[in-house]
Scaffold this motif. Structure first.
Motif, PDB file in Angstrom:
ATOM      1  N   GLY A  42     -11.030   8.094 -12.804  1.00 21.78           N
ATOM      2  CA  GLY A  42     -10.053   8.715 -11.901  1.00 21.78           C
ATOM      3  C   GLY A  42      -9.644  10.125 -12.277  1.00 21.78           C
ATOM      4  N   LYS A  43     -10.311  10.743 -13.256  1.00 24.37           N
ATOM      5  CA  LYS A  43      -9.952  12.124 -13.629  1.00 24.37           C
ATOM      6  C   LYS A  43     -10.210  13.033 -12.423  1.00 24.37           C
ATOM      7  N   LYS A  44      -9.175  13.844 -12.069  1.00 23.01           N
ATOM      8  CA  LYS A  44      -9.275  14.594 -10.818  1.00 23.01           C
ATOM      9  C   LYS A  44     -10.186  15.806 -10.922  1.00 23.01           C
ATOM     10  N   THR A  45     -10.134  16.453 -12.088  1.00 22.50           N
ATOM     11  CA  THR A  45     -10.778  17.752 -12.245  1.00 22.50           C
ATOM     12  C   THR A  45     -11.074  17.946 -13.727  1.00 22.50           C
ATOM     13  N   ASN A  46     -11.794  19.024 -14.078  1.00 21.53           N
ATOM     14  CA  ASN A  46     -12.026  19.312 -15.496  1.00 21.53           C
ATOM     15  C   ASN A  46     -10.725  19.451 -16.267  1.00 21.53           C
ATOM     16  N   TRP A  47      -9.645  19.816 -15.555  1.00 27.34           N
ATOM     17  CA  TRP A  47      -8.340  19.956 -16.195  1.00 27.34           C
ATOM     18  C   TRP A  47      -7.720  18.605 -16.566  1.00 27.34           C
ATOM     19  N   GLY A  48      -8.271  17.514 -16.059  1.00 28.47           N
ATOM     20  CA  GLY A  48      -7.695  16.199 -16.385  1.00 28.47           C
ATOM     21  C   GLY A  48      -7.136  15.484 -15.170  1.00 28.47           C
ATOM     22  N   TRP A  49      -6.181  14.578 -15.429  1.00 27.84           N
ATOM     23  CA  TRP A  49      -5.572  13.745 -14.377  1.00 27.84           C
ATOM     24  C   TRP A  49      -4.283  14.448 -13.943  1.00 27.84           C
ATOM     25  N   VAL A  50      -4.382  15.658 -13.414  1.00 29.39           N
ATOM     26  CA  VAL A  50      -3.195  16.498 -13.251  1.00 29.39           C
ATOM     27  C   VAL A  50      -2.235  15.892 -12.218  1.00 29.39           C
ATOM     28  N   CYS A  51      -1.105  15.369 -12.701  1.00 30.47           N
ATOM     29  CA  CYS A  51      -0.186  14.659 -11.811  1.00 30.47           C
ATOM     30  C   CYS A  51       1.131  14.452 -12.554  1.00 30.47           C
ATOM     31  N   GLY A  52       2.223  14.225 -11.788  1.00 32.61           N
ATOM     32  CA  GLY A  52       3.491  13.828 -12.410  1.00 32.61           C
ATOM     33  C   GLY A  52       3.456  12.367 -12.812  1.00 32.61           C
ATOM     34  N   ASP A  53       2.561  11.605 -12.165  1.00 26.60           N
ATOM     35  CA  ASP A  53       2.323  10.190 -12.494  1.00 26.60           C
ATOM     36  C   ASP A  53       3.516   9.280 -12.212  1.00 26.60           C
ATOM     37  N   ALA A  54       4.434   9.728 -11.335  1.00 21.86           N
ATOM     38  CA  ALA A  54       5.574   8.885 -10.973  1.00 21.86           C
ATOM     39  C   ALA A  54       5.204   8.034  -9.762  1.00 21.86           C
ATOM     40  N   VAL A  55       5.494   6.747  -9.841  1.00 23.48           N
ATOM     41  CA  VAL A  55       5.194   5.884  -8.695  1.00 23.48           C
ATOM     42  C   VAL A  55       6.325   4.885  -8.496  1.00 23.48           C
ATOM     43  N   ALA A  56       6.679   4.649  -7.231  1.00 23.69           N
ATOM     44  CA  ALA A  56       7.783   3.733  -6.932  1.00 23.69           C
ATOM     45  C   ALA A  56       7.331   2.286  -7.140  1.00 23.69           C
ATOM     46  N   PRO A 319       5.091  15.183   2.275  1.00 29.19           N
ATOM     47  CA  PRO A 319       5.301  16.630   2.370  1.00 29.19           C
ATOM     48  C   PRO A 319       6.532  17.141   1.623  1.00 29.19           C
ATOM     49  N   ILE A 320       7.503  16.285   1.331  1.00 28.77           N
ATOM     50  CA  ILE A 320       8.674  16.770   0.596  1.00 28.77           C
ATOM     51  C   ILE A 320       8.463  16.629  -0.909  1.00 28.77           C
ATOM     52  N   SER A 321       8.021  15.454  -1.340  1.00 27.40           N
ATOM     53  CA  SER A 321       7.961  15.202  -2.789  1.00 27.40           C
ATOM     54  C   SER A 321       6.588  15.481  -3.377  1.00 27.40           C
ATOM     55  N   ALA A 322       5.563  15.575  -2.539  1.00 35.10           N
ATOM     56  CA  ALA A 322       4.160  15.668  -2.960  1.00 35.10           C
ATOM     57  C   ALA A 322       3.690  14.374  -3.618  1.00 35.10           C
ATOM     58  N   GLY A 323       4.464  13.309  -3.494  1.00 33.03           N
ATOM     59  CA  GLY A 323       4.054  11.996  -4.024  1.00 33.03           C
ATOM     60  C   GLY A 323       2.889  11.469  -3.204  1.00 33.03           C
ATOM     61  N   GLY A 324       1.746  11.337  -3.856  1.00 28.44           N
ATOM     62  CA  GLY A 324       0.564  10.916  -3.100  1.00 28.44           C
ATOM     63  C   GLY A 324      -0.056   9.626  -3.609  1.00 28.44           C
ATOM     64  N   ILE A 325       0.498   9.082  -4.709  1.00 23.91           N
ATOM     65  CA  ILE A 325      -0.102   7.855  -5.248  1.00 23.91           C
ATOM     66  C   ILE A 325       0.142   6.698  -4.279  1.00 23.91           C
ATOM     67  N   GLY A 326       1.389   6.550  -3.838  1.00 18.36           N
ATOM     68  CA  GLY A 326       1.732   5.466  -2.905  1.00 18.36           C
ATOM     69  C   GLY A 326       0.874   5.525  -1.644  1.00 18.36           C
ATOM     70  N   PRO A 327       0.879   6.680  -0.929  1.00 19.66           N
ATOM     71  CA  PRO A 327       0.045   6.768   0.275  1.00 19.66           C
ATOM     72  C   PRO A 327      -1.436   6.517  -0.001  1.00 19.66           C
ATOM     73  N   ALA A 328      -1.933   6.981  -1.167  1.00 24.33           N
ATOM     74  CA  ALA A 328      -3.357   6.766  -1.472  1.00 24.33           C
ATOM     75  C   ALA A 328      -3.645   5.269  -1.643  1.00 24.33           C
ATOM     76  N   LEU A 329      -2.721   4.553  -2.269  1.00 20.88           N
ATOM     77  CA  LEU A 329      -2.931   3.106  -2.465  1.00 20.88           C
ATOM     78  C   LEU A 329      -2.870   2.364  -1.125  1.00 20.88           C
ATOM     79  N   ILE A 330      -1.904   2.745  -0.297  1.00 24.68           N
ATOM     80  CA  ILE A 330      -1.780   2.097   1.023  1.00 24.68           C
ATOM     81  C   ILE A 330      -3.035   2.377   1.851  1.00 24.68           C
ATOM     82  N   ALA A 331      -3.415   3.664   1.905  1.00 26.11           N
ATOM     83  CA  ALA A 331      -4.556   4.052   2.739  1.00 26.11           C
ATOM     84  C   ALA A 331      -5.849   3.419   2.228  1.00 26.11           C
ATOM     85  N   GLY A 332      -6.036   3.430   0.906  1.00 25.45           N
ATOM     86  CA  GLY A 332      -7.264   2.852   0.343  1.00 25.45           C
ATOM     87  C   GLY A 332      -7.395   1.396   0.733  1.00 25.45           C
ATOM     88  N   SER A 333      -6.296   0.678   0.626  1.00 17.93           N
ATOM     89  CA  SER A 333      -6.376  -0.743   0.941  1.00 17.93           C
ATOM     90  C   SER A 333      -6.643  -0.969   2.442  1.00 17.93           C
TER      91      SER A 333
END
Ligand SMILES: Cc1cc2nc3c(=O)[nH]c(=O)nc-3n(C[C@H](O)[C@H](O)[C@H](O)COP(=O)(O)OP(=O)(O)OC[C@H]3O[C@@H](n4cnc5c(N)ncnc54)[C@H](O)[C@@H]3O)c2cc1C
Length: 478
Positions: A42-56, A319-333
């Motif tokens: 799941g590494k996003k880029t050569n820079w690593g897993w660049v994220c705040g990593d916060a998930v509800a 669009p407000i928080s840039a939180g994308g983990i939740g939407p990615a999990l919902i959409a993937g499923s």
């Protein structure tokens, strides 16, 4: 004979891994492909897993219902009570989002990929995808290079694009009226994110709170975005800023400065009074990273003939928080489920896949255009207005409701009358009322997602309204 899969899932990040796990569980022949090495899930880029990593917590609960996975420490690195947004003068705080976790991202992603493999997905690593295979206006698979740099074509009935924001698949779709191939630069946040170990110099909950994820709203420090200090276990932090390029340029011009994302990032770290002996924590080579995240509504359609998109490839972060983990999990499923249905029905045309648009809209997407309006409004107010507004305009509950795109309980017009006598910044307040009005209109537009026949007309209406908002609220950080 050339082997053909039911589904190729391009990208084994958050969205792709869960899509693979769900589709394989439904009995499909699934190929999950990623350019990463096997030890870098799941590494996003050569820079690593660049994220705040916060998930509800709610998003992890959702995963459990879909896949029966129970996460615990160490992949759930630290539990937090919520996200606290602070005004620029630090005098006003809004608590958002409820309980959640800061993830150990590499370990979390590894669990997801393992689940996909356990459910029967085939997994290829070190394969870099370059383009979709297109025949008769259908996506028929992907083309890319394996670890020996040999060009390979792999065929499938459906391709799920989970390649993140830099996806070459969406950008190389045939011209079509459904999915935009580009994202406007003003809808992208450029981000820097460091992970540090530290000792404590002094206690100051405005700058480091071991129980909450802190967000600093400040147009001078992080123009058009925000700074964050998220706690991790054992005296570590995930610290970063996100900025909008245009806001940074306006700010620099007005203040006669030449700041860059890097210099702002360094400032932000230096001004924090809590930490001493900061040392980059470089486990998995993930200590320092720069990357981008989109903050617009998701693409109006998420499907094309033989093609489904999920996660950052479709601009899904909030669009407000840039939180994308939740939407990615919902959409993937949902993508995995809808791929299975389309294969069972032997119809992988855009029409056969359309139900995924409806499902995602219902599950998450119907509020994001409204949230984009609110984000655009926020980028149009300077620090003085932010300070004043967070004190006067909205209660904590109202701000929280707004952040979820829920504006039904806001009685802003009565409030308007109430503070008409006292409010000193009428223009900013009436702008907020206008933003809320437009959010309501967008929520209405998205209440009923169109069928394929009415789509183009609906998309025109969305774009017309977005254009109106962007013309009305210009970035104005200083
Ligand atoms: C600095 C920053 C902070 C953030 N903070 C938060 C936060 O605190 N909470 C939150 O919820 N969200 C946050 N987000 C957003 C979140 O990180 C993303 O929304 C999330 O990672 C999206 O997952 P994804 O699976 O769609 O894409 P990605 O995580 O980007 O995964 C894409 C996968 O595709 C692979 N891939 C890409 N291109 C190719 C190719 N050409 N060939 C083969 N494989 C390829 C990659 O290797 C990767 O494995 C943040 C984003 C940034 C940039």
């Amino acid at each position: 004979m050339i082997k053909k899969y039911d589904v190729i899932i391009a990208g084994a990040g958050m969205a792709g891994s869960i899509a693979a796990a769900v589709a394989a569980k439904r009995g499909l022949e699934v190929l999950l492909i990623d350019r990463n090495k096997i030890e870098e899930p799941g590494k996003k880029t050569n820079w690593g897993w660049v994220c705040g990593d916060a998930v509800a917590t709610t998003h992890l609960d959702f995963l459990k219902t879909k896949l029966d996975i129970d996460f615990k420490y160490p992949e759930l690195d630290l539990k937090v009570d919520g996200v606290l947004a602070l005004s620029p003068n630090l005098k006003h705080k809004y608590l958002f989002d409820g309980k959640g976790f800061i993830l150990n991202r590499p370990l979390f992603e590894k669990q997801l990929i393992n689940k996909a493999i356990k459910n029967g997905a085939e997994y290829i690593t070190e394969f870099s995808i370059e383009s979709p295979l297109i025949e008769n206006n259908y996506i028929k698979g992907i083309q890319g290079r394996n670890k020996n740099k040999e060009l390979k074509k792999i065929y499938s009935d459906i391709t799920i694009d989970a390649l993140g924001i830099s996806t070459p698949l969406r950008r190389k779709l045939p011209d079509n009226p459904f999915i935009d191939k580009t994202i406007d630069i003003d809808d992208i946040e450029s981000t820097g994110r460091f992970i540090y170990e530290f000792n404590t110099k002094e206690e100051n909950l405005d700058f480091y709170d071991p129980k909450n994820a802190l967000i600093h709203l400040n147009q001078e420090l992080a123009p058009g975005g925000y700074g964050w200090v998220f706690p991790k276990s054992n005296n570590k932090i995930n610290i970063g800023i996100g900025i909008q390029k245009q806001s940074l340029e306006i700010r620099n011009k007005k203040l006669n400065r030449q700041d860059t994302l890097q210099s702002l990032m360094n400032n932000y770290i230096k001004m924090n009074p809590v930490f001493k002996n900061l040392k980059i924590y470089n486990e998995f080579n993930n200590g320092v990273g720069y990357w981008s995240v989109s903050v617009r509504r998701q693409m109006e359609s998420l499907v094309f003939n033989g093609y489904i998109g999920a996660g950052d490839s479709m601009a899904m972060p909030n669009p407000i928080s840039a939180g994308g983990i939740g939407p990615a999990l919902i959409a993937g499923s949902l993508a995995g489920e809808n791929a299975a249905i389309a294969i069972e029905n032997k119809d992988v045309s855009i029409k056969g896949l359309w139900n995924y648009n409806i499902d995602y809209n219902k599950a998450y997407g119907n509020k994001t255009a409204g949230l984009e309006v609110f984000r655009t409004y926020m980028q149009s107010v300077n620090n003085n207005i932010l300070n004043y507004g967070m004190k006067t305009f909205l209660t904590v509950d109202e701000a929280k409701a707004l952040s979820y795109g829920d504006i039904s309980n806001l009685s802003l017009s009565s409030k308007f009358k109430m503070i008409l006598k006292g409010v000193s910044n009428m223009k900013a307040f009436s702008n907020l009322l206008y933003a809320v009005k437009k959010m309501k209109e967008f929520n209405k537009i998205y209440e009923t997602y169109p069928n394929i026949e009415n789509f183009e007309q609906w998309k025109k209406l969305v774009n017309k309204n977005i254009k109106e908002i962007k013309n009305y609220f210009k970035p104005n950080p200083i």
